[in-house]
Scaffold this motif. Structure first.
Motif, short mmCIF file in Angstrom:
data_model
loop_
_atom_site.label_atom_id
_atom_site.label_comp_id
_atom_site.label_asym_id
_atom_site.label_seq_id
_atom_site.Cartn_x
_atom_site.Cartn_y
_atom_site.Cartn_z
N PHE A 196 44.22 34.86 40.18
CA PHE A 196 43.20 34.24 39.27
C PHE A 196 44.18 34.29 37.90
CE2 PHE A 196 40.82 36.08 42.57
CZ PHE A 196 39.88 35.34 42.58
N ALA A 197 44.01 33.09 37.22
CA ALA A 197 44.74 33.05 35.75
C ALA A 197 43.59 32.50 35.03
CB ALA A 197 45.78 32.31 35.78
N THR A 198 43.03 33.24 34.21
CA THR A 198 41.76 33.01 33.46
C THR A 198 42.01 32.95 31.56
OG1 THR A 198 40.26 33.38 35.22
CG2 THR A 198 39.43 33.31 32.99
N ALA A 199 41.57 31.61 31.19
CA ALA A 199 41.58 32.01 29.55
C ALA A 199 40.20 31.93 29.28
CB ALA A 199 42.38 30.97 29.19
N GLU A 200 39.55 32.70 28.28
CA GLU A 200 38.20 32.78 27.60
C GLU A 200 38.34 32.69 26.29
OE1 GLU A 200 35.80 36.14 27.56
OE2 GLU A 200 37.04 36.55 29.59
N GLY A 201 37.69 32.09 25.27
CA GLY A 201 37.74 32.32 23.89
C GLY A 201 36.94 31.37 23.08
N ASN A 202 37.44 31.16 21.87
CA ASN A 202 36.78 30.25 20.84
C ASN A 202 37.09 28.81 21.62
OD1 ASN A 202 36.56 28.38 18.44
ND2 ASN A 202 36.56 30.22 17.40
#
Length: 221
Positions: A196-202
């Motif tokens: 799993f390679a995840t990005a979360e943010g603005n």
């Protein structure tokens, strides 16, 4: 949010998975007092309570070892380790470890402000049941997609597509808006491992965060 989502209900009918990463709707640390925020799929510990703060403290004491062991890769320009895979270190002015008490000890997360967060994780598969790598990745994403629909998201808020990074094919789920943020989850199956390679943010930063993953992810180096 602050975590990778793996809804296992249908998956476990197909695969025998040794879960070393996230759970579905429960904390990996068996905290029965966590709650599921509206529109999300996972259980979140309330860190405003004394119990939540104590859990975070105890979890951090163990988690710190895995973070420290991975700092040698940060110095080489790579975030991750040989267990969860790697991406390039983002060009943030202030980079620090992020600790989610509802993740596993092995999960690695970095942030610059507590809002923009990169997460790397992995699950072992003991039996693929004859399924191909892409069939497994697609099924996990499909279950997550349906989970978000059931949690009240419109289809227009969810985007699924196939991705290819350094020769590794995977599947991506993007949630355009969730709890005031955006989420991009990429799943790659390599051998008997689900990465799993995840990005979360603005939302204004998520496209660049996604690009970083899609140009630099690698399971080994």
């Amino acid at each position: 949010m602050k975590k990778i989502i793996l809804v296992k209900g249908i998956i476990l009918l197909m695969l025998s998975i040794q879960c070393l990463g996230k759970g579905s709707n429960k904390s990996s640390n068996n905290n029965e007092d966590c709650y599921i925020p509206k529109g999300e799929l996972h259980c979140v510990t309330d860190l405003s309570t004394p119990e939540g703060q104590q859990k975070l403290k105890e979890f951090s004491n163990v988690k710190n070892k895995y973070q420290k062991d991975s700092e040698k890769y940060l110095q080489k320009g790579r975030f991750g380790n040989e267990f969860v895979g790697f991406i390039d270190v983002p060009k943030w002015k202030d980079l620090k470890w992020f600790t989610d008490p509802d993740s596993s000890y092995y999960t690695l997360q970095i942030t610059n402000d507590g809002i923009d967060i990169f997460t790397l994780d992995m699950l072992n598969i003991s039996d693929k049941k004859g399924l191909s790598n892409m069939e497994i990745a697609n099924e996990i994403i499909r279950v997550n997609y349906e989970g978000y629909l059931n949690a009240g998201h419109d289809r227009s808020n969810l985007v699924v597509k196939e991705v290819n990074v350094n020769g590794y094919k995977g599947v991506q789920l993007k949630v355009k808006s969730i709890s005031g943020k955006s989420l991009v989850q990429n799943i790659f199956v390599v051998g008997n491992k689900i990465y799993f390679a995840t990005a979360e943010g603005n939302p204004k930063n998520i496209d660049e965060m996604e690009k970083l993953i899609l140009r630099s992810w690698d399971p080994y180096k």
